[in-house]
Design an enzyme around this catalytic site. Structure first.
Site, PDB file in Angstrom:
ATOM      1  CB  SER A  85      -0.862  -0.003   1.266  1.00 53.62           C
ATOM      2  OG  SER A  85      -1.535   1.218   1.429  1.00 53.62           O
ATOM      3  CE1 TYR A 101      -3.983  -1.748   5.377  1.00 55.58           C
ATOM      4  CE2 TYR A 101      -3.476   0.490   4.693  1.00 55.58           C
ATOM      5  CZ  TYR A 101      -3.782  -0.816   4.373  1.00 55.58           C
ATOM      6  OH  TYR A 101      -3.882  -1.191   3.052  1.00 55.58           O
TER       7      TYR A 101
HETATM    8  N1  LIG Z   1      -8.694  -0.668  -1.168  1.00 53.21           N
HETATM    9  C1  LIG Z   1      -7.634   0.116  -1.076  1.00 53.21           C
HETATM   10  O1  LIG Z   1      -7.745   1.356  -1.171  1.00 53.21           O
HETATM   11  C2  LIG Z   1      -6.264  -0.471  -0.882  1.00 53.21           C
HETATM   12  C3  LIG Z   1      -5.179   0.377  -1.092  1.00 53.21           C
HETATM   13  C4  LIG Z   1      -3.891  -0.125  -0.928  1.00 53.21           C
HETATM   14  C5  LIG Z   1      -3.705  -1.439  -0.565  1.00 53.21           C
HETATM   15  N2  LIG Z   1      -4.778  -2.235  -0.346  1.00 53.21           N
HETATM   16  C6  LIG Z   1      -4.511  -3.614   0.061  1.00 53.21           C
HETATM   17  O2  LIG Z   1      -5.044  -4.488  -0.916  1.00 53.21           O
HETATM   18  C7  LIG Z   1      -5.420  -5.717  -0.301  1.00 53.21           C
HETATM   19  C8  LIG Z   1      -6.857  -6.012  -0.668  1.00 53.21           C
HETATM   20  O3  LIG Z   1      -7.652  -4.934  -0.202  1.00 53.21           O
HETATM   21  P1  LIG Z   1      -9.140  -4.697  -0.743  1.00 53.21           P
HETATM   22  O4  LIG Z   1      -9.428  -3.269  -0.535  1.00 53.21           O
HETATM   23  O5  LIG Z   1      -9.294  -5.334  -2.059  1.00 53.21           O
HETATM   24  O6  LIG Z   1      -9.938  -5.483   0.394  1.00 53.21           O
HETATM   25  P2  LIG Z   1     -11.323  -6.282   0.356  1.00 53.21           P
HETATM   26  O7  LIG Z   1     -12.159  -5.844  -0.779  1.00 53.21           O
HETATM   27  O8  LIG Z   1     -11.860  -6.179   1.742  1.00 53.21           O
HETATM   28  O9  LIG Z   1     -10.823  -7.770   0.086  1.00 53.21           O
HETATM   29  C9  LIG Z   1      -9.991  -8.384   1.021  1.00 53.21           C
HETATM   30  C10 LIG Z   1      -9.703  -9.793   0.572  1.00 53.21           C
HETATM   31  O10 LIG Z   1      -8.860 -10.414   1.564  1.00 53.21           O
HETATM   32  C11 LIG Z   1      -9.539 -11.549   2.102  1.00 53.21           C
HETATM   33  N3  LIG Z   1      -9.195 -11.669   3.512  1.00 53.21           N
HETATM   34  C12 LIG Z   1      -9.297 -10.739   4.493  1.00 53.21           C
HETATM   35  N4  LIG Z   1      -8.921 -11.241   5.664  1.00 53.21           N
HETATM   36  C13 LIG Z   1      -8.565 -12.548   5.429  1.00 53.21           C
HETATM   37  C14 LIG Z   1      -8.109 -13.610   6.240  1.00 53.21           C
HETATM   38  N5  LIG Z   1      -7.920 -13.475   7.566  1.00 53.21           N
HETATM   39  N6  LIG Z   1      -7.835 -14.800   5.652  1.00 53.21           N
HETATM   40  C15 LIG Z   1      -8.016 -14.965   4.319  1.00 53.21           C
HETATM   41  N7  LIG Z   1      -8.449 -14.005   3.503  1.00 53.21           N
HETATM   42  C16 LIG Z   1      -8.722 -12.811   4.057  1.00 53.21           C
HETATM   43  C17 LIG Z   1     -11.028 -11.275   1.856  1.00 53.21           C
HETATM   44  O11 LIG Z   1     -11.825 -12.447   1.813  1.00 53.21           O
HETATM   45  P3  LIG Z   1     -12.615 -13.001   3.112  1.00 53.21           P
HETATM   46  O12 LIG Z   1     -13.222 -11.812   3.791  1.00 53.21           O
HETATM   47  O13 LIG Z   1     -13.619 -13.967   2.542  1.00 53.21           O
HETATM   48  O14 LIG Z   1     -11.603 -13.689   3.944  1.00 53.21           O
HETATM   49  C18 LIG Z   1     -10.964 -10.631   0.480  1.00 53.21           C
HETATM   50  O15 LIG Z   1     -10.800 -11.612  -0.522  1.00 53.21           O
HETATM   51  C19 LIG Z   1      -5.190  -5.547   1.200  1.00 53.21           C
HETATM   52  O16 LIG Z   1      -3.953  -6.115   1.542  1.00 53.21           O
HETATM   53  C20 LIG Z   1      -5.149  -4.036   1.361  1.00 53.21           C
HETATM   54  O17 LIG Z   1      -4.362  -3.652   2.461  1.00 53.21           O
HETATM   55  C21 LIG Z   1      -6.066  -1.789  -0.504  1.00 53.21           C
END
Ligand SMILES: NC(=O)c1ccc[n+]([C@@H]2O[C@H](COP(=O)([O-])OP(=O)(O)OC[C@H]3O[C@@H](n4cnc5c(N)ncnc54)[C@H](OP(=O)(O)O)[C@@H]3O)[C@@H](O)[C@H]2O)c1
Length: 231
Positions: A135, A148
């Site tokens: 991130s 975070y």
């Molecule tokens: N959205 C943003 O603005 C952003 C920006 C920079 C980086 N990121 C990073 O990108 C990644 C994905 O974020 P996102 O925004 O796409 O999140 P999201 O839509 O909430 O998706 C999160 C994914 O991770 C899985 N997950 C969460 N906790 C888990 C666990 N304990 N075990 C296994 N799977 C787990 C979820 O599935 P389940 O809930 O079914 O487990 C889901 O598939 C994260 O690492 C986040 O820090 C996001």
């Protein structure tokens, strides 16, 4: 991008958001895609021929290792490992709790560390890629998001070390550092608060392009910020 045949990917957090976009693009390119998430079977294209879902919590290190062993026995080697499972929310200092610390570090750091440990023996020497979805919070701090940010800085240190440690096997390591992306993790925001957020497909296109580069090229760090600057 060219069609890829007989390539196997493992994507933690591949069921929603950024991970879902990466899974969907790789399936479309002909990859066999293994998705690990707590509700992986809910992935929108779970019934695709090339898709295998594994309902696993990445904080459960034994379950992660058992899943790696099961994938090794059915699919053999792995060409791409994408560590995308993660959680994020604000933690103003006065309200930081041990439970929040444990959830953020167990998921974002330990989940990625031990998934890497479990799957790296399956990776093909010579060209495989590990992609850490880090991130912008792994590059700088943000007020009220200290835990975070700390977890993503820890992930950056781990990724950089893996890049050196796995170089003798010619396994490439990429860290992707997105700014704000419109995913289910921001479902609580109103649409007008997310007009400048990126589409997860933009991040997925870059991630998949980096994975599919010829083996001589390694995208080490990919910082993709919002056009309006830090959000
Ligand atoms: N959205 C943003 O603005 C952003 C920006 C920079 C980086 N990121 C990073 O990108 C990644 C994905 O974020 P996102 O925004 O796409 O999140 P999201 O839509 O909430 O998706 C999160 C994914 O991770 C899985 N997950 C969460 N906790 C888990 C666990 N304990 N075990 C296994 N799977 C787990 C979820 O599935 P389940 O809930 O079914 O487990 C889901 O598939 C994260 O690492 C986040 O820090 C996001």
């Amino acid at each position: 991008m060219s069609q890829t045949i007989d390539r196997v990917a493992v994507i933690t957090g591949g069921s929603l958001g950024i991970g879902e976009a990466i899974s969907t693009q790789m399936l479309g390119l002909g990859w066999e895609v293994h998705i690990l998430a707590r509700r992986a079977s809910g992935y929108v294209h779970a019934d695709h021929d090339g898709c295998r879902t594994h309902d696993v919590d990445v904080r459960d290190l034994v379950a992660v290792k058992e899943t790696a062993d099961a994938i090794a026995s059915t699919s053999g080697r792995v060409d791409a490992l994408v560590l995308c499972a993660g959680v994020g929310y604000p933690t103003p200092l006065h309200s930081v709790s041990r439970a929040q610390y444990d959830e953020l570090f167990d998921t974002n750091v330990a989940g990625s560390v031990f998934s890497t440990q479990a799957f790296t023996p399956l990776l093909r020497d010579g060209h495989a890629v590990i992609t850490f979805v880090s991130s912008i919070a792994g590059r700088r701090g943000f007020s009220d998001w200290s835990l975070y940010c700390a977890s993503k800085h820890a992930l950056e240190g781990f990724a950089a070390s893996m890049r050196d440690e796995l170089r003798p096997r010619r396994i490439r390591v990429t860290s992707i550092q997105p700014g704000s992306v419109d995913t289910p993790s921001y479902d609580h925001l109103r649409p007008e608060e997310k007009t400048e957020f990126m589409d997860p497909k933009s991040i997925a296109e870059l991630a998949v392009a980096a994975i599919q580069l010829p083996r001589q090229a390694c995208v080490e760090t990919l910082f993709v910020n919002n056009a309006v600057g830090d959000l």
